[in-house]
Structures are given as structure tokens and as C-alpha cells.
Scaffold this motif. Structure first.
Motif, PDB file in Angstrom:
ATOM      1  N   LEU A  75     -56.127   3.475  22.719  1.00  0.00           N
ATOM      2  CA  LEU A  75     -56.479   2.693  23.902  1.00  0.00           C
ATOM      3  C   LEU A  75     -57.485   3.371  24.842  1.00  0.00           C
ATOM      4  O   LEU A  75     -58.483   2.750  25.210  1.00  0.00           O
ATOM      5  N   PRO A  76     -57.291   4.629  25.251  1.00  0.00           N
ATOM      6  CA  PRO A  76     -58.273   5.233  26.172  1.00  0.00           C
ATOM      7  C   PRO A  76     -59.671   5.340  25.565  1.00  0.00           C
ATOM      8  O   PRO A  76     -60.659   5.146  26.262  1.00  0.00           O
ATOM      9  N   ALA A  77     -59.757   5.651  24.283  1.00  0.00           N
ATOM     10  CA  ALA A  77     -61.079   5.754  23.647  1.00  0.00           C
ATOM     11  C   ALA A  77     -61.777   4.397  23.633  1.00  0.00           C
ATOM     12  O   ALA A  77     -62.985   4.303  23.860  1.00  0.00           O
ATOM     13  N   ARG A  78     -61.015   3.356  23.389  1.00  0.00           N
ATOM     14  CA  ARG A  78     -61.603   2.012  23.390  1.00  0.00           C
ATOM     15  C   ARG A  78     -61.988   1.567  24.786  1.00  0.00           C
ATOM     16  O   ARG A  78     -63.020   0.950  25.003  1.00  0.00           O
ATOM     17  N   TYR A  79     -61.132   1.867  25.749  1.00  0.00           N
ATOM     18  CA  TYR A  79     -61.322   1.368  27.105  1.00  0.00           C
ATOM     19  C   TYR A  79     -62.333   2.191  27.896  1.00  0.00           C
ATOM     20  O   TYR A  79     -63.203   1.646  28.546  1.00  0.00           O
ATOM     21  N   HIS A  80     -62.196   3.517  27.854  1.00  0.00           N
ATOM     22  CA  HIS A  80     -63.014   4.367  28.714  1.00  0.00           C
ATOM     23  C   HIS A  80     -64.279   4.885  28.054  1.00  0.00           C
ATOM     24  O   HIS A  80     -65.266   5.118  28.726  1.00  0.00           O
ATOM     25  N   GLN A  81     -64.237   5.100  26.761  1.00  0.00           N
ATOM     26  CA  GLN A  81     -65.363   5.769  26.124  1.00  0.00           C
ATOM     27  C   GLN A  81     -66.201   4.844  25.263  1.00  0.00           C
ATOM     28  O   GLN A  81     -67.255   5.228  24.810  1.00  0.00           O
ATOM     29  N   GLN A  82     -65.732   3.663  25.016  1.00  0.00           N
ATOM     30  CA  GLN A  82     -66.467   2.687  24.216  1.00  0.00           C
ATOM     31  C   GLN A  82     -67.058   3.328  22.956  1.00  0.00           C
ATOM     32  O   GLN A  82     -68.245   3.219  22.674  1.00  0.00           O
ATOM     33  N   MET A  83     -66.192   4.003  22.220  1.00  0.00           N
ATOM     34  CA  MET A  83     -66.600   4.684  20.996  1.00  0.00           C
ATOM     35  C   MET A  83     -66.711   3.687  19.851  1.00  0.00           C
ATOM     36  O   MET A  83     -66.019   2.675  19.841  1.00  0.00           O
ATOM     37  N   PRO A  84     -67.549   3.982  18.869  1.00  0.00           N
ATOM     38  CA  PRO A  84     -67.598   3.135  17.675  1.00  0.00           C
ATOM     39  C   PRO A  84     -66.249   3.171  16.947  1.00  0.00           C
ATOM     40  O   PRO A  84     -65.545   4.195  16.976  1.00  0.00           O
ATOM     41  N   PRO A  85     -65.865   2.075  16.289  1.00  0.00           N
ATOM     42  CA  PRO A  85     -64.546   1.992  15.636  1.00  0.00           C
ATOM     43  C   PRO A  85     -64.250   3.140  14.670  1.00  0.00           C
ATOM     44  O   PRO A  85     -63.125   3.639  14.625  1.00  0.00           O
ATOM     45  N   GLU A  86     -65.245   3.577  13.900  1.00  0.00           N
ATOM     46  CA  GLU A  86     -64.983   4.652  12.930  1.00  0.00           C
ATOM     47  C   GLU A  86     -64.688   5.975  13.629  1.00  0.00           C
ATOM     48  O   GLU A  86     -63.874   6.774  13.152  1.00  0.00           O
ATOM     49  N   GLU A  87     -65.298   6.237  14.780  1.00  0.00           N
ATOM     50  CA  GLU A  87     -64.989   7.452  15.543  1.00  0.00           C
ATOM     51  C   GLU A  87     -63.592   7.369  16.144  1.00  0.00           C
ATOM     52  O   GLU A  87     -62.870   8.368  16.185  1.00  0.00           O
ATOM     53  N   ILE A  88     -63.226   6.182  16.621  1.00  0.00           N
ATOM     54  CA  ILE A  88     -61.883   5.996  17.181  1.00  0.00           C
ATOM     55  C   ILE A  88     -60.838   6.242  16.106  1.00  0.00           C
ATOM     56  O   ILE A  88     -59.857   6.946  16.330  1.00  0.00           O
ATOM     57  N   THR A  89     -61.055   5.674  14.921  1.00  0.00           N
ATOM     58  CA  THR A  89     -60.107   5.848  13.816  1.00  0.00           C
ATOM     59  C   THR A  89     -59.941   7.327  13.475  1.00  0.00           C
ATOM     60  O   THR A  89     -58.813   7.807  13.305  1.00  0.00           O
ATOM     61  N   ALA A  90     -61.041   8.064  13.392  1.00  0.00           N
ATOM     62  CA  ALA A  90     -60.977   9.502  13.077  1.00  0.00           C
ATOM     63  C   ALA A  90     -60.261  10.271  14.182  1.00  0.00           C
ATOM     64  O   ALA A  90     -59.435  11.155  13.911  1.00  0.00           O
ATOM     65  N   ARG A  91     -60.555   9.935  15.428  1.00  0.00           N
ATOM     66  CA  ARG A  91     -59.928  10.625  16.553  1.00  0.00           C
ATOM     67  C   ARG A  91     -58.429  10.351  16.597  1.00  0.00           C
ATOM     68  O   ARG A  91     -57.622  11.264  16.819  1.00  0.00           O
ATOM     69  N   VAL A  92     -58.049   9.098  16.395  1.00  0.00           N
ATOM     70  CA  VAL A  92     -56.628   8.741  16.393  1.00  0.00           C
ATOM     71  C   VAL A  92     -55.910   9.470  15.266  1.00  0.00           C
ATOM     72  O   VAL A  92     -54.819  10.008  15.462  1.00  0.00           O
ATOM     73  N   GLN A  93     -56.499   9.509  14.087  1.00  0.00           N
ATOM     74  CA  GLN A  93     -55.868  10.198  12.962  1.00  0.00           C
ATOM     75  C   GLN A  93     -55.674  11.680  13.263  1.00  0.00           C
ATOM     76  O   GLN A  93     -54.621  12.253  12.965  1.00  0.00           O
ATOM     77  N   ALA A  94     -56.667  12.293  13.884  1.00  0.00           N
ATOM     78  CA  ALA A  94     -56.543  13.714  14.249  1.00  0.00           C
ATOM     79  C   ALA A  94     -55.408  13.923  15.250  1.00  0.00           C
ATOM     80  O   ALA A  94     -54.635  14.880  15.133  1.00  0.00           O
ATOM     81  N   LEU A  95     -55.285  13.014  16.212  1.00  0.00           N
ATOM     82  CA  LEU A  95     -54.198  13.126  17.195  1.00  0.00           C
ATOM     83  C   LEU A  95     -52.842  12.843  16.556  1.00  0.00           C
ATOM     84  O   LEU A  95     -51.847  13.500  16.901  1.00  0.00           O
ATOM     85  N   LEU A  96     -52.776  11.874  15.652  1.00  0.00           N
ATOM     86  CA  LEU A  96     -51.529  11.604  14.928  1.00  0.00           C
ATOM     87  C   LEU A  96     -51.094  12.843  14.143  1.00  0.00           C
ATOM     88  O   LEU A  96     -49.918  13.214  14.145  1.00  0.00           O
ATOM     89  N   ASP A  97     -52.050  13.488  13.478  1.00  0.00           N
ATOM     90  CA  ASP A  97     -51.747  14.700  12.710  1.00  0.00           C
ATOM     91  C   ASP A  97     -51.302  15.840  13.630  1.00  0.00           C
ATOM     92  O   ASP A  97     -50.307  16.510  13.361  1.00  0.00           O
ATOM     93  N   ALA A  98     -52.023  16.041  14.730  1.00  0.00           N
ATOM     94  CA  ALA A  98     -51.724  17.148  15.641  1.00  0.00           C
ATOM     95  C   ALA A  98     -50.359  16.989  16.300  1.00  0.00           C
ATOM     96  O   ALA A  98     -49.691  17.990  16.601  1.00  0.00           O
TER      97      ALA A  98
END
Length: 168
Positions: free
Chosen positions: A119-142
Motif C-alpha cells: 500500500l505505501p509504495a502504491r500510494y506514496h511512491q507511485q512505483m511501477p507494478p514490477e518494482e512494487i512486487t519485488a519490494r513486497v517480496q523482499a519485505l515478505l522474506d525479511a
């Protein structure tokens, strides 16, 4: 040849600095509940705020998040003075700061764990979907939340919901 000491590397610039800050109660902005706070948080440091029920922890955290102002003193966030900041400057500082309150991290029950984290990446940073997916996966793993990525918060324990709030 004399031995020379290796000087310590310079300390990183503080993320957060409080100088003689007093915090008021959210329910009574004229009444200070905590005073004389001098505190500095640098990159890589982790802190926990604790205290008895009613001691002002939530009021303090709300002030740090920019939801209220210090009663007195100086509050600097990422090098910028926050004590008298308003409008876009205040919002810019608040967007860079993340806090997790109790009650399950205050996540959205109608979104999955992964959607809450994204949600924050989509709302505040307006990142491309593929970057959001990679970032979320990294946070899920961490945060070891990968096995709950597609579940809604109602299907996981309160402690894991706190972790979702932290990852978000």
C-alpha cells in the motif's frame, strides 16, 4: 615511525533529533505529559518505546509521526525542523517515517498481507507494478511473512499482524 591511530568514522547524520521537547496529551493539548526529552536516532539504530499504561507513549509516538506538535523544544526529522512545519513540508516528513502502534499494526482487514505491505509504495511512491512486487517480496522474506502473503489479516495472529504493520 610512530603508530597512528585510526580515527573513528564520523557518525551518520541523525534521522531524528529531539532537544528539550515536551509532549502534550492528545486529548488535552494544553497539558504536557512528558517533558525535557533529548534524544537522537541515527541510521541503523533500533529503539523501543515502553512505559506504564497512561504514561504518554502514544502521545509521544503521535508527536514523532507529525500527528501533533511538540509543546516546546525542537524536533528535527531527516535534518528538517518539524516543530512548526505545516502543509506539504509536514506531509513530506510524515511520508518518510513509519511507526507501528499496538492493536495488530492497524492494517486493513479487507486487503491481503501482501496488499497491506504494498500500500505505501502504491500510494506514496507511485512505483511501477514490477518494482512494487519485488519490494513486497523482499519485505515478505525479511519478515518471514511469505506463507501468509495471500491471506487477509483475520486469518493470522495479532503478533503476525504487528509484523505486517512493521513491514508496511
Amino acid at each position: 615511525m610512530p603508530e597512528t591511530e585510526n580515527p573513528a568514522p564520523p557518525a551518520a547524520a541523525p534521522i531524528l533529533e529531539l532537544n528539550q521537547v515536551a509532549v502534550t496529551a492528545r486529548r488535552d493539548p494544553a497539558t504536557p505529559v512528558i517533558g525535557q526529552i533529548d534524544w537522537c536516532v541515527r541510521p541503523g539504530e533500533f529503539w523501543v518505546i515502553g512505559g506504564m499504561h497512561g504514561s504518554g507513549k502514544s502521545d509521544f509516538m503521535a508527536m514523532l509521526a507529525g500527528l501533533s506538535r511538540p509543546h516546546r523544544g525542537s524536533y528535527r526529522l531527516f535534518g528538517g525542523e518539524m516543530s512548526g512545519t505545516t502543509g506539504e513540508e509536514l506531509l513530506a516528513g510524515r511520508r518518510r517515517l513509519g511507526l507501528v502502534f499496538d492493536n495488530g499494526g492497524r492494517i486493513f482487514n479487507h486487503l491481503t498481507v501482501a496488499e497491506n505491505i504494498a500500500l505505501p509504495a502504491r500510494y506514496h511512491q507511485q512505483m511501477p507494478p514490477e518494482e512494487i512486487t519485488a519490494r513486497v517480496q523482499a519485505l515478505l522474506d525479511a519478515t518471514e511473512l511469505g506463507s501468509w502473503a495471500h491471506q487477509t489479516p483475520g486469518g493470522i495472529s495479532r503478533n503476525w499482524r504487528q509484523r505486517v504493520g512493521l513491514a508496511r
